[in-house]
Structure formats: C-alpha cells, structure tokens
Enzyme design. Sequence first.
Site, PDB file in Angstrom:
ATOM      1  N   ASP A 181      -4.208   2.879   6.675  1.00  0.00           N
ATOM      2  CA  ASP A 181      -4.936   2.276   5.557  1.00  0.00           C
ATOM      3  C   ASP A 181      -5.799   1.175   6.154  1.00  0.00           C
ATOM      4  OD1 ASP A 181      -5.829   0.805   3.414  1.00  0.00           O
ATOM      5  OD2 ASP A 181      -3.837   0.237   2.679  1.00  0.00           O
ATOM      6  N   LYS A 184     -15.639  -4.437   5.807  1.00  0.00           N
ATOM      7  CA  LYS A 184     -15.631  -3.123   5.158  1.00  0.00           C
ATOM      8  C   LYS A 184     -16.635  -3.073   3.999  1.00  0.00           C
ATOM      9  CE  LYS A 184     -12.165  -0.203   2.797  1.00  0.00           C
ATOM     10  NZ  LYS A 184     -10.709  -0.117   2.526  1.00  0.00           N
ATOM     11  N   GLU A 228      -8.072   6.386  -0.992  1.00  0.00           N
ATOM     12  CA  GLU A 228      -6.950   5.448  -1.108  1.00  0.00           C
ATOM     13  C   GLU A 228      -6.080   5.708  -2.351  1.00  0.00           C
ATOM     14  OE1 GLU A 228      -8.969   1.695  -0.549  1.00  0.00           O
ATOM     15  OE2 GLU A 228      -9.414   2.200   1.535  1.00  0.00           O
ATOM     16  N   ASP A 265      -6.225   0.559  -8.332  1.00  0.00           N
ATOM     17  CA  ASP A 265      -6.132  -0.059  -7.002  1.00  0.00           C
ATOM     18  C   ASP A 265      -7.152  -1.190  -6.884  1.00  0.00           C
ATOM     19  OD1 ASP A 265      -6.155  -0.745  -4.320  1.00  0.00           O
ATOM     20  OD2 ASP A 265      -6.393   1.289  -3.561  1.00  0.00           O
TER      21      ASP A 265
HETATM   22  N1  LIG Z   1       0.399 -12.668  -5.319  1.00  0.00           N
HETATM   23  C1  LIG Z   1      -0.898 -12.409  -5.359  1.00  0.00           C
HETATM   24  N2  LIG Z   1      -1.651 -12.759  -6.432  1.00  0.00           N
HETATM   25  C2  LIG Z   1      -2.970 -12.524  -6.466  1.00  0.00           C
HETATM   26  N3  LIG Z   1      -3.650 -11.940  -5.474  1.00  0.00           N
HETATM   27  C3  LIG Z   1      -2.973 -11.566  -4.379  1.00  0.00           C
HETATM   28  C4  LIG Z   1      -1.577 -11.772  -4.263  1.00  0.00           C
HETATM   29  N4  LIG Z   1      -1.171 -11.291  -3.064  1.00  0.00           N
HETATM   30  C5  LIG Z   1      -2.278 -10.809  -2.457  1.00  0.00           C
HETATM   31  N5  LIG Z   1      -3.362 -10.976  -3.242  1.00  0.00           N
HETATM   32  C6  LIG Z   1      -4.745 -10.615  -2.938  1.00  0.00           C
HETATM   33  O1  LIG Z   1      -4.821  -9.246  -2.674  1.00  0.00           O
HETATM   34  C7  LIG Z   1      -5.943  -8.994  -1.804  1.00  0.00           C
HETATM   35  C8  LIG Z   1      -5.512  -8.104  -0.672  1.00  0.00           C
HETATM   36  O2  LIG Z   1      -5.069  -6.908  -1.198  1.00  0.00           O
HETATM   37  P1  LIG Z   1      -4.882  -5.629  -0.294  1.00  0.00           P
HETATM   38  O3  LIG Z   1      -4.165  -5.981   0.941  1.00  0.00           O
HETATM   39  O4  LIG Z   1      -4.334  -4.603  -1.169  1.00  0.00           O
HETATM   40  O5  LIG Z   1      -6.400  -5.341   0.035  1.00  0.00           O
HETATM   41  P2  LIG Z   1      -7.023  -4.348   1.098  1.00  0.00           P
HETATM   42  O6  LIG Z   1      -6.260  -3.083   1.092  1.00  0.00           O
HETATM   43  O7  LIG Z   1      -7.190  -5.052   2.372  1.00  0.00           O
HETATM   44  O8  LIG Z   1      -8.474  -4.161   0.504  1.00  0.00           O
HETATM   45  P3  LIG Z   1      -9.223  -2.857  -0.030  1.00  0.00           P
HETATM   46  O9  LIG Z   1      -8.200  -1.896  -0.511  1.00  0.00           O
HETATM   47  O10 LIG Z   1     -10.079  -3.414  -1.117  1.00  0.00           O
HETATM   48  O11 LIG Z   1     -10.028  -2.381   1.119  1.00  0.00           O
HETATM   49  C9  LIG Z   1      -6.402 -10.330  -1.285  1.00  0.00           C
HETATM   50  O12 LIG Z   1      -7.594 -10.708  -1.951  1.00  0.00           O
HETATM   51  C10 LIG Z   1      -5.252 -11.249  -1.664  1.00  0.00           C
HETATM   52  O13 LIG Z   1      -5.685 -12.566  -1.908  1.00  0.00           O
HETATM   53 MG   LIG Z   2      -6.321  -1.336  -0.061  1.00  0.00          MG
END
Ligand SMILES: Nc1ncnc2c1ncn2[C@@H]1O[C@H](COP(=O)(O)OP(=O)(O)OP(=O)(O)O)[C@@H](O)[C@H]1O
Ligand SMILES: [Mg+2]
Length: 506
Positions: free
Chosen positions: A10, A73, A174, A196
Amino acid sequence: MHKEPIIGIDLGTTNSCAAIVEDNGNVKLIPYKGGEYTIPSIFAIDDKGNELIGYEAKRQWQLNPRNTVYGSKRLVGRTFGSDVVDTMKKVVAYNMRPGKKNEVTLDVGKKEFTLQEVSAKILGKIREVASNYLKTPIKRAVVTVPAYFNDRQRQSVKDAGKLIDLEVVRIINEPTAAALAYGVGKGLKEKVVIYDLGGGTFDVSIIEIRDRVFEVKSTGGDVFLGGIDFDNAIIHHVLKDFAAKTGIDLATDPVAMQRIKDLAERTKIDLSARDEVPFNIPFITMTSQGQPLNIEMKFTRKMLEQLTNHLVDRTLQMVARVLVDSGLSTKDVDEVMLVGGQTRMPIVQDRLTKFFGKPPSKGVHPDEAVAIGAALYAHSLQDDTNLRIQLLDVIPMAIGLEKAGGAFHVVFPRNAPIPNAKQLLATTSMDNQTELAMRIFQGDHEMVARNDMLGEFTFSGIQQARAGGVQVEITFDVNVEGILSMRARDPATGREMNTTVRVTQS
Ligand SMILES: Nc1ncnc2c1ncn2[C@@H]1O[C@H](COP(=O)(O)OP(=O)(O)OP(=O)(O)O)[C@@H](O)[C@H]1O
Ligand SMILES: [Mg+2]
C-alpha cells in the site's frame, strides 16, 4: 515461503505498508524497526548528502523542510502549472519545477527527482525491509493505487517499480484491496461500501461480494481530498490568527511552517479523542525589535469540525453519486467499511451513520486493510496457489477522444467494467493521407480541455487514397489495471498499423 514471493504494498500518501501471505495462508504485515507496521512516505536528503526514507526522514523534517518530500503522491501524473500543483506549492517547502514533458519534478538535496524516482525510493525502502524480514530477495509486488487514479497515474506507479527492478505484477485499487481484506474466505454475500479517507486521497467504492467474487459496482473519489486538507484548515486558521495579532505572515518562513504543520496534524489527531487541545509553539519568530513571539492558541473539536465541514460534505456528495451510479439505495448496503486514518475523526463516522441510517462497521483495520488485501491478491497470483479470487473492477472516469471543437467523445463511460475493449471506425479526411492522429483524454467533463490527456496516438502506414477512401479500425483496450493501450488496422487488408504514443502534457 515461496521461492519468489509476491508481496502486497500500500503506497500511501502519508504512510506505506506491506504484507505477505505465508505458506500456511496467514497474512503477515511486514514490521519496521520499532515494531511499526507502517512507514511514513517521506524522502529526504540531509546536508551531508545522505538519503533518508520513512521514519529517518520524518525525524528531521522540521529542521530540513526544503529537502524533505512528503505528500508527493498528490503530484503524480499532474501537469506543472495546474491548479493542483499551484495549491501544493503553497503548502510544501520543497521546490518544484517543470520537467521535459511539463510534468512536475522536485529538487531534493541539490538534485532533481521525478515523481517516479521519489515513489521508487519509497518502494525500494519497503522492499529492503521486507527482504530482510523474509530473508529472501523480493522482485515482485502487487501495488495499490487510489481507485480514482487515471491511466497516467497508474502507469507512473508501474514505471516507479521498473526503476528499481521491482516488477509491479498488478496494480489494484485501494478500496477493492480493503474489500478483499474484509471478505476473502468468509463466504459472504453482501454489498459493501468502502469509504477510504486517507492522508491525500478520498475513494469510495460499492462492491458486491459473492464469496470469492468481488465485483465493483461503481467507484468515485477525489485524489485531492484527504487528511492533509484537514491539517491545512488548521494551519490557515493559525496563520490568520497570528497575522491578526502580530501583523506577521508566517507563511514565508519554511521552518515556522513546518513546526505549525507538525503540531496541526497532532492537534487534529488529539481532537479525535479529546474535546479541547492547546496549540502552543514557543519562539516561532521574532519582532523587528528582536522580541521572541509565541503561538498560544487552543482548538476545540467543534472548531475543527467547523473548519473542515466542507471537506466532509464533499466526501458525502461523492458517496451519494456513487450510490446513484450503482443503482442502489442506502437500504441495499449491508456494511459501510471505514478505511484510512482520517476516518478516525468522530464527525466523519457520525455523518456516515446519519447518511446510511446505521453506524459504519469496524470490520477492517483502517491502516492495514489495503496492504492485507494487496497481499491476498498477490498470493492468488502465485503459480502454486490454492487461493482463487475473482476481481471485477471498473474505470473511475470516462476515457475517450477529442472531437472537432474540443468536445469529448466518450469511448468508455465511467464505471465501465475492466478489462474492456471497444472498436471504432475512422476514415481519412484528406487525399493521400498516410497517418491518423487522435488525442485521448480521461475525465468526466464534456470538453477535453477540462480532462486529463492520456496521450496523442498516431497510426501510420495508411494506404494512399482519396479522402474518405480508406477506413481505419481502431481498438481501445483497457486492461485489468485500468491502463489503456491502442492499436489500429486496415479492415480491408487486415494489416496492423504502426502505433506511436506521445505523452505531451497540455
Ligand atoms: N486519530 C486520528 N484522527 C484523525 N485523523 C487521523 C487520525 N489518525 C491518523 N489520521 C490521519 O490520517 C491520515 C493518514 O491516513 P492513511 O495512513 O490512511 O493515509 P495514506 O494511506 O497514507 O494516504 P492515501 O490513502 O490518501 O494515499 C493523516 O492525515 C493522519 O493525520
Ligand atoms: Mg491509504
């Protein structure tokens, strides 16, 4: 362990994660140093010229903001000078410039990097950690992309893999991967909504699960809507408040901005668990007389909700559209699944509960489901597998060609199932014409100018004749990964023509 295992990756905007299915059929997440299952998708070069990826890069980003790349990204497949790129420029400290094809390139540590190269660095780090952990070289992976990625963005991820000799055997979406993590091996018969909301992108898919068949009914999203925008809402508020109090604009100070950004994200996350959080940064800057100034503020959950209401609205509008596209109503939906870190925000869950008339399910881990689904799919592609999965996915946006006057002639409508092929007959418009060119676009607008150009395809070797005298049969092929290829032949002789593609970005 398989001799040549395929891992699932991922590749997230903020965090990346990898997993593998072991011989006993169990899915295993790849742990990083310190026992974490995700690593920050951050790439940096320090002042000694060392390349840093993941936690090492994140640890130093406050001190080295100009040479620390995050959120890249969002720039994949974008044109320099587009709105999206201009918006990004305002919030990141690293420098962007136009590349040869007007794509975006980044300056890191005095070197110029393409976005494929940055993705390749992160993929390379994941591969290295996985190889060490599994004690075997990793050459192949299934990599996930946002469902709303277009052809060009998907291609870019495959190219990133090539740069480090990692074969991306399959790109999958995804939300579809998350559905696999939820449904494989459970013998389900359900219609699920995968919502998502990650760091950079929002995707929603409606998926019908019939045991091992995962059929995407419709999909939609926004590749520019995610946690980063929630952070930015806080940042803007802080900047405005500070400017009102002191007359100083902190936006021009990259180190101050990085400190604010850091605390903005932490504040947002804390507010998912608490009602009120202080927002204090000492010595953020100085007055012209050399007096140190601090940021001293407070955020409440209510304030954050007000600042970001419009973002949650946009996700729900998209959910509504995707439901209409699928021909289903909220009552037909068996489960609403939350994926992505930003779905931990309570208001997101409340609004979804109101929308569907029932609370979302916690059936999958929001940070890990996508990698787990990718690993399951990877396992199903291994030669000696006994895991059978049938994925029936769709394209997220229409694909078609430019007509006279810039109108968009749709060949595949959005949500068309993939793989898919369509044929079209064209004729020459001039005497002795030997070449035929067409510009192909992807998007949901009626005019091509507002869609993304996928490329200009030229078919050559047409036999000479008067205008309208020869026909050319053009085949559009969208593969299982949502990537387009085209070919042409002379239907009279059956002879294939030469096809060249030029990806000039307008
Ligand atoms: N407890 C929480 N409350 C609110 N937001 C949160 C919390 N924990 C994580 N996040 C937010 O979630 C986001 C990251 O999510 P995730 O890791 O799913 O994204 P990603 O997979 O990297 O991104 P994408 O799928 O968009 O490419 C960040 O913006 C982070 O600040
Ligand atoms: Mg993601």
